[in-house]
Design a protein around this motif. Structure first.
Motif, mmCIF file in Angstrom:
data_model
loop_
_atom_site.group_PDB
_atom_site.id
_atom_site.type_symbol
_atom_site.label_atom_id
_atom_site.label_comp_id
_atom_site.label_asym_id
_atom_site.label_seq_id
_atom_site.Cartn_x
_atom_site.Cartn_y
_atom_site.Cartn_z
ATOM 1 N N VAL A 36 0.843 -1.184 0.000
ATOM 2 C CA VAL A 36 0.000 0.000 0.000
ATOM 3 C C VAL A 36 0.883 1.242 0.000
ATOM 4 O O VAL A 36 1.816 1.348 0.804
ATOM 5 N N PHE A 37 0.583 2.186 -0.907
ATOM 6 C CA PHE A 37 1.366 3.411 -1.003
ATOM 7 C C PHE A 37 0.480 4.633 -0.839
ATOM 8 O O PHE A 37 -0.591 4.732 -1.452
ATOM 9 N N ASP A 38 0.927 5.571 -0.026
ATOM 10 C CA ASP A 38 0.354 6.911 -0.022
ATOM 11 C C ASP A 38 0.767 7.583 -1.332
ATOM 12 O O ASP A 38 1.781 7.197 -1.937
ATOM 13 N N LEU A 39 0.016 8.592 -1.768
ATOM 14 C CA LEU A 39 0.370 9.301 -3.004
ATOM 15 C C LEU A 39 1.257 10.519 -2.721
ATOM 16 O O LEU A 39 2.445 10.487 -2.921
ATOM 17 N N ASP A 40 0.669 11.619 -2.243
ATOM 18 C CA ASP A 40 1.413 12.871 -2.070
ATOM 19 C C ASP A 40 2.597 12.716 -1.122
ATOM 20 O O ASP A 40 2.443 12.321 0.039
ATOM 21 N N GLY A 41 3.792 13.026 -1.634
ATOM 22 C CA GLY A 41 4.988 12.983 -0.809
ATOM 23 C C GLY A 41 5.635 11.619 -0.712
ATOM 24 O O GLY A 41 6.758 11.497 -0.235
ATOM 25 N N THR A 42 4.917 10.583 -1.163
ATOM 26 C CA THR A 42 5.454 9.218 -1.109
ATOM 27 C C THR A 42 5.656 8.661 -2.515
ATOM 28 O O THR A 42 6.787 8.374 -2.918
ATOM 29 N N PHE A 43 4.565 8.515 -3.258
ATOM 30 C CA PHE A 43 4.646 7.941 -4.600
ATOM 31 C C PHE A 43 4.741 9.008 -5.687
ATOM 32 O O PHE A 43 5.280 8.759 -6.753
ATOM 33 N N TRP A 44 4.195 10.198 -5.410
ATOM 34 C CA TRP A 44 4.319 11.289 -6.386
ATOM 35 C C TRP A 44 4.392 12.628 -5.671
ATOM 36 O O TRP A 44 4.028 12.772 -4.514
ATOM 37 N N TRP A 45 4.938 13.606 -6.423
ATOM 38 C CA TRP A 45 4.734 15.013 -6.133
ATOM 39 C C TRP A 45 3.910 15.490 -7.316
ATOM 40 O O TRP A 45 4.438 15.742 -8.385
ATOM 41 N N PHE A 46 2.615 15.510 -7.132
ATOM 42 C CA PHE A 46 1.678 15.709 -8.237
ATOM 43 C C PHE A 46 2.122 16.857 -9.150
ATOM 44 O O PHE A 46 2.460 17.936 -8.676
ATOM 45 N N PRO A 47 2.134 16.626 -10.497
ATOM 46 C CA PRO A 47 1.668 15.425 -11.185
ATOM 47 C C PRO A 47 2.783 14.458 -11.609
ATOM 48 O O PRO A 47 2.554 13.597 -12.449
ATOM 49 N N GLU A 48 3.983 14.601 -11.042
ATOM 50 C CA GLU A 48 5.111 13.749 -11.414
ATOM 51 C C GLU A 48 5.372 12.692 -10.347
ATOM 52 O O GLU A 48 5.251 12.952 -9.145
ATOM 53 N N LEU A 49 5.756 11.492 -10.784
ATOM 54 C CA LEU A 49 6.125 10.431 -9.842
ATOM 55 C C LEU A 49 7.468 10.748 -9.200
ATOM 56 O O LEU A 49 8.314 11.423 -9.796
ATOM 57 N N VAL A 50 7.684 10.248 -7.984
ATOM 58 C CA VAL A 50 9.001 10.367 -7.375
ATOM 59 C C VAL A 50 9.936 9.387 -8.066
ATOM 60 O O VAL A 50 9.506 8.422 -8.714
ATOM 61 N N GLU A 51 11.222 9.614 -7.922
ATOM 62 C CA GLU A 51 12.216 8.763 -8.570
ATOM 63 C C GLU A 51 12.079 7.313 -8.107
ATOM 64 O O GLU A 51 11.996 7.034 -6.919
#
Length: 275
Positions: A36-51
């Motif tokens: 399970v992944f959180d989105l903001d700050g974990t999986f993306w910085w909207f609208p780009e994915l994190v590295e």
């Protein structure tokens, strides 16, 4: 010279740091069925994915893992979140996305609701919630509304001052990073309406029971949860009995030892070492 108390505190901190950083391994990752992944700050910085996010997702899919995204992000409805993820190479289905907007839509199907925020309104309409854009509504729900204004605030207040009015929020976030710019979070609207109406909003997003109930319907087997906020993510994961991993390159930079994650990652891309 250090006092005995300071030496003990240093020893405790060192032990704590070693304990949480040494828990992740390839063998451990294989034991989990749902990631399970959180989105903001974990999986993306909207609208780009994190590295590393796209590669992590694809490796987990190849390994046959179940992958769920859980977020208080209400700027978009689930359908449009899916479109953004697909543009970034992450192909998901609606049953993999659980947002506080979706949780609200499941709870309020039989209510007449005044929603604040386009993403929230779209999610409501797609899930059969009765939306009303004036004070005839009996329920106010706060989402992330970049077009919030005095007129909307006045309608919301008129509704909330009714004796039997209901008041909900999807998040209490202070800040949101939109295209690398820091902007006010949903909490700006929620707290303002609480102050004016004298009513406390019921929280529907993380770390609430309402959100946890929906997440537990979606996960299977042993669950590992990745998030960047101590309360919204780690406390939430711990409440659910999930293995919690604090990702340090998000909103919260330091671990809250009162919340106690099971493990810590410097950044999400470091998860690749264990997959």
């Amino acid at each position: 010279m250090l006092t005995m108390k300071q030496k003990n505190e240093m020893g405790t901190n060192l032990f704590y740091s070693k304990a949480i950083f040494l828990m992740l391994s390839k063998g451990l990752m294989k034991k989990f069925d749902t990631f399970v992944f959180d989105l903001d700050g974990t999986f993306w910085w909207f609208p780009e994915l994190v590295e590393g996010a796209e590669e992590i997702y694809n490796r987990l899919r190849e390994a046959g893992k179940r992958i769920i995204f859980v977020s208080n992000f209400t700027f978009l409805d689930r359908e449009n979140i899916i479109k953004v993820l697909k543009k970034n190479g992450v192909f998901v289905e609606s049953n993999q996305i659980i947002t506080s907007s979706y949780v609200a839509s499941q709870l309020l199907k039989n209510k007449i609701v005044f929603p604040l925020g386009r993403g929230l309104e779209l999610e409501f309409r797609k899930n059969g919630v009765r939306v009303c854009k004036n004070e005839k509504a009996n329920v106010v729900v706060v989402g992330h509304d970049i077009n919030y204004n005095y007129a909307k605030a006045s309608i919301a207040l008129k509704i909330l001052l009714k004796r039997n009015a209901e008041f909900y929020t999807t998040a209490y976030g202070k800040l949101w990073i939109f295209k690398n710019e820091i902007v006010p979070g949903t909490g700006l609207i929620t707290v303002g309406l609480e102050y004016c109406s004298g009513k406390k909003a019921v929280m529907l997003g993380k770390p609430s029971y309402f959100m946890l109930r929906e997440v537990k319907k979606a996960v299977k087997g042993r669950v590992i949860y990745f998030g960047d906020e101590n309360i919204a993510d780690i406390l939430f994961a711990n409440k659910g009995g999930f293995f919690s991993v604090f990702v340090k390159n998000g909103v919260d930079k330091k671990v809250d030892r009162k919340v106690k994650p099971n493990a810590v990652l410097p950044s999400l891309k470091d998860l690749l070492k264990y997959l």
